[in-house]
Design a protein around this motif. Sequence first.
Motif, PDB file in Angstrom:
ATOM      1  N   GLU A 101      72.820  56.925  43.221  1.00 43.70           N
ATOM      2  CA  GLU A 101      73.378  56.245  44.653  1.00 43.70           C
ATOM      3  C   GLU A 101      74.921  56.772  44.738  1.00 43.70           C
ATOM      4  N   SER A 102      75.542  56.646  43.351  1.00 39.30           N
ATOM      5  CA  SER A 102      77.011  57.118  43.463  1.00 39.30           C
ATOM      6  C   SER A 102      77.238  58.591  43.728  1.00 39.30           C
ATOM      7  N   ALA A 103      76.404  59.298  42.940  1.00 42.35           N
ATOM      8  CA  ALA A 103      76.494  60.655  43.133  1.00 42.35           C
ATOM      9  C   ALA A 103      76.129  61.055  44.477  1.00 42.35           C
ATOM     10  N   LEU A 104      75.074  60.676  45.288  1.00 48.42           N
ATOM     11  CA  LEU A 104      74.896  60.993  46.617  1.00 48.42           C
ATOM     12  C   LEU A 104      75.586  60.596  47.499  1.00 48.42           C
ATOM     13  N   VAL A 105      76.648  59.610  47.328  1.00 46.62           N
ATOM     14  CA  VAL A 105      77.528  59.320  48.180  1.00 46.62           C
ATOM     15  C   VAL A 105      78.696  60.627  48.031  1.00 46.62           C
ATOM     16  N   VAL A 106      78.750  61.018  47.027  1.00 49.03           N
ATOM     17  CA  VAL A 106      79.678  62.395  46.876  1.00 49.03           C
ATOM     18  C   VAL A 106      78.834  63.603  47.520  1.00 49.03           C
ATOM     19  N   SER A 107      77.644  63.719  47.297  1.00 50.48           N
ATOM     20  CA  SER A 107      76.872  64.680  47.864  1.00 50.48           C
ATOM     21  C   SER A 107      76.971  64.777  49.219  1.00 50.48           C
ATOM     22  N   ARG A 108      76.798  63.468  49.852  1.00 51.65           N
ATOM     23  CA  ARG A 108      76.668  63.668  51.488  1.00 51.65           C
ATOM     24  C   ARG A 108      78.253  63.879  51.729  1.00 51.65           C
ATOM     25  N   VAL A 148      92.164  74.498  59.628  1.00 50.92           N
ATOM     26  CA  VAL A 148      92.166  72.987  59.205  1.00 50.92           C
ATOM     27  C   VAL A 148      92.795  72.940  57.907  1.00 50.92           C
ATOM     28  N   THR A 149      93.527  71.903  57.924  1.00 51.55           N
ATOM     29  CA  THR A 149      94.320  71.424  56.644  1.00 51.55           C
ATOM     30  C   THR A 149      93.532  70.651  55.690  1.00 51.55           C
ATOM     31  N   THR A 150      93.918  70.714  54.291  1.00 52.10           N
ATOM     32  CA  THR A 150      93.273  70.167  53.453  1.00 52.10           C
ATOM     33  C   THR A 150      93.786  68.401  53.442  1.00 52.10           C
ATOM     34  N   LEU A 151      94.704  68.281  54.063  1.00 53.04           N
ATOM     35  CA  LEU A 151      95.025  66.864  54.256  1.00 53.04           C
ATOM     36  C   LEU A 151      94.134  66.123  55.286  1.00 53.04           C
ATOM     37  N   PHE A 152      93.842  66.846  56.392  1.00 48.69           N
ATOM     38  CA  PHE A 152      92.875  66.296  57.348  1.00 48.69           C
ATOM     39  C   PHE A 152      91.487  66.168  56.714  1.00 48.69           C
ATOM     40  N   LEU A 153      91.046  67.030  55.820  1.00 45.65           N
ATOM     41  CA  LEU A 153      89.771  67.067  55.153  1.00 45.65           C
ATOM     42  C   LEU A 153      89.629  65.726  54.193  1.00 45.65           C
ATOM     43  N   ASP A 154      90.965  65.640  53.524  1.00 47.06           N
ATOM     44  CA  ASP A 154      91.055  64.463  52.633  1.00 47.06           C
ATOM     45  C   ASP A 154      90.951  63.078  53.200  1.00 47.06           C
ATOM     46  N   LYS A 155      91.478  63.111  54.517  1.00 43.76           N
ATOM     47  CA  LYS A 155      91.390  61.517  55.169  1.00 43.76           C
ATOM     48  C   LYS A 155      89.748  61.523  55.901  1.00 43.76           C
ATOM     49  N   LEU A 156      89.116  62.653  56.374  1.00 38.89           N
ATOM     50  CA  LEU A 156      87.666  62.563  56.573  1.00 38.89           C
ATOM     51  C   LEU A 156      86.918  62.114  55.531  1.00 38.89           C
ATOM     52  N   ALA A 157      87.331  62.650  54.377  1.00 38.86           N
ATOM     53  CA  ALA A 157      86.585  62.279  53.070  1.00 38.86           C
ATOM     54  C   ALA A 157      86.443  60.913  52.719  1.00 38.86           C
ATOM     55  N   GLU A 158      87.717  60.509  52.819  1.00 41.64           N
ATOM     56  CA  GLU A 158      88.170  59.004  52.329  1.00 41.64           C
ATOM     57  C   GLU A 158      87.431  57.887  53.346  1.00 41.64           C
ATOM     58  N   ASP A 159      87.486  58.111  54.720  1.00 39.70           N
ATOM     59  CA  ASP A 159      86.839  57.389  55.730  1.00 39.70           C
ATOM     60  C   ASP A 159      85.265  57.536  55.391  1.00 39.70           C
ATOM     61  N   PHE A 160      84.794  58.528  55.349  1.00 35.96           N
ATOM     62  CA  PHE A 160      83.397  58.805  54.969  1.00 35.96           C
ATOM     63  C   PHE A 160      82.847  58.188  53.629  1.00 35.96           C
ATOM     64  N   ILE A 161      83.597  57.976  52.601  1.00 38.48           N
ATOM     65  CA  ILE A 161      83.119  57.447  51.344  1.00 38.48           C
ATOM     66  C   ILE A 161      83.226  55.805  51.701  1.00 38.48           C
ATOM     67  N   ARG A 162      83.985  55.319  52.212  1.00 39.36           N
ATOM     68  CA  ARG A 162      84.121  53.989  52.410  1.00 39.36           C
ATOM     69  C   ARG A 162      83.081  53.628  53.510  1.00 39.36           C
ATOM     70  N   GLU A 163      82.726  54.201  54.269  1.00 34.73           N
ATOM     71  CA  GLU A 163      81.692  53.959  55.728  1.00 34.73           C
ATOM     72  C   GLU A 163      80.151  53.836  54.572  1.00 34.73           C
TER      73      GLU A 163
END
Length: 269
Positions: free
Chosen positions: A15-22, A35-50
């Motif tokens: 389950e944890s691995a698939l959070v990263v996969s998604r 696209v900036t990598t800071l923008f991607l970083d924020k997207l990833a943080e929000d998506f992981i928490r969701e």
Amino acid sequence: MIKIKTREEIEIMRESALVVSRTLGMLAKEVKPGVTTLFLDKLAEDFIREQGAIPGFLGLYDFPNTLCMSPNSQVVHGFPTKEPLKEGDIISIDCGALKNDFYGDHAYTFAVGEIDADTKKLLDVTRESLYVGIREFKAGNRVGDVGFAIQNFTEKQGYGVVRELVGHGLGRKMHEDPEMPNYGKRGRGKKFVEGMVVAIEPMINMGTQKIRQHADGWTITTLDNKPSAHFEHDVAIVNGKPELLSTFKYVHEALGIETNEEDEFRQNL
């Protein structure tokens, strides 16, 4: 000390691995010139928490971001920045997540737009070397068997295998025993047994194997400034054989890539 996982713990780790996969799959649609990598970083943080998880890298060893973002000659551990990605770049995105007290941790190196043929070959060979190594992660084999397989496969094609950075065991901590080098000798090192879980992650350079650590204490680049590629999977030993917990399926769906490269590492559990 190597911490053996029960079958139930392995399924929690999936389950944890698939959070990263998604998360990597979501990012695959966003990696593009401008696209900036800071923008991607924020997207990833929000998506992981969701997904009911916590970003695994944020604050780990005082790392300040959700993603390690390493473009071009950066090998690993790069910081997200305001610098826009450019056509022809490559970018290693390494991501971790903590869910139900277990970590997932894996990485993919993306092309930004169209890349040159030599760099594409580096990415293809590095990704293939990951599966070459995973094939050797089975009960009765040893750490050196995985490292030898990756080293032999990539060095035969003229690439440099980074020595100072290695894969690792994975579980309730991001980094557990054993260390998993991408080089080695057959029959050497700790023996693999049922229930082991590791992150295997080839870091392969187009030129020299030598690297340089920058003054920030994190960023690693190739010594000759040639490109480096990085791919990583989480793998368990189940029924004596390697079983993938992570997947590049979501990345490949986003990029329109059809492949059956993971099929041999999926068991009917």
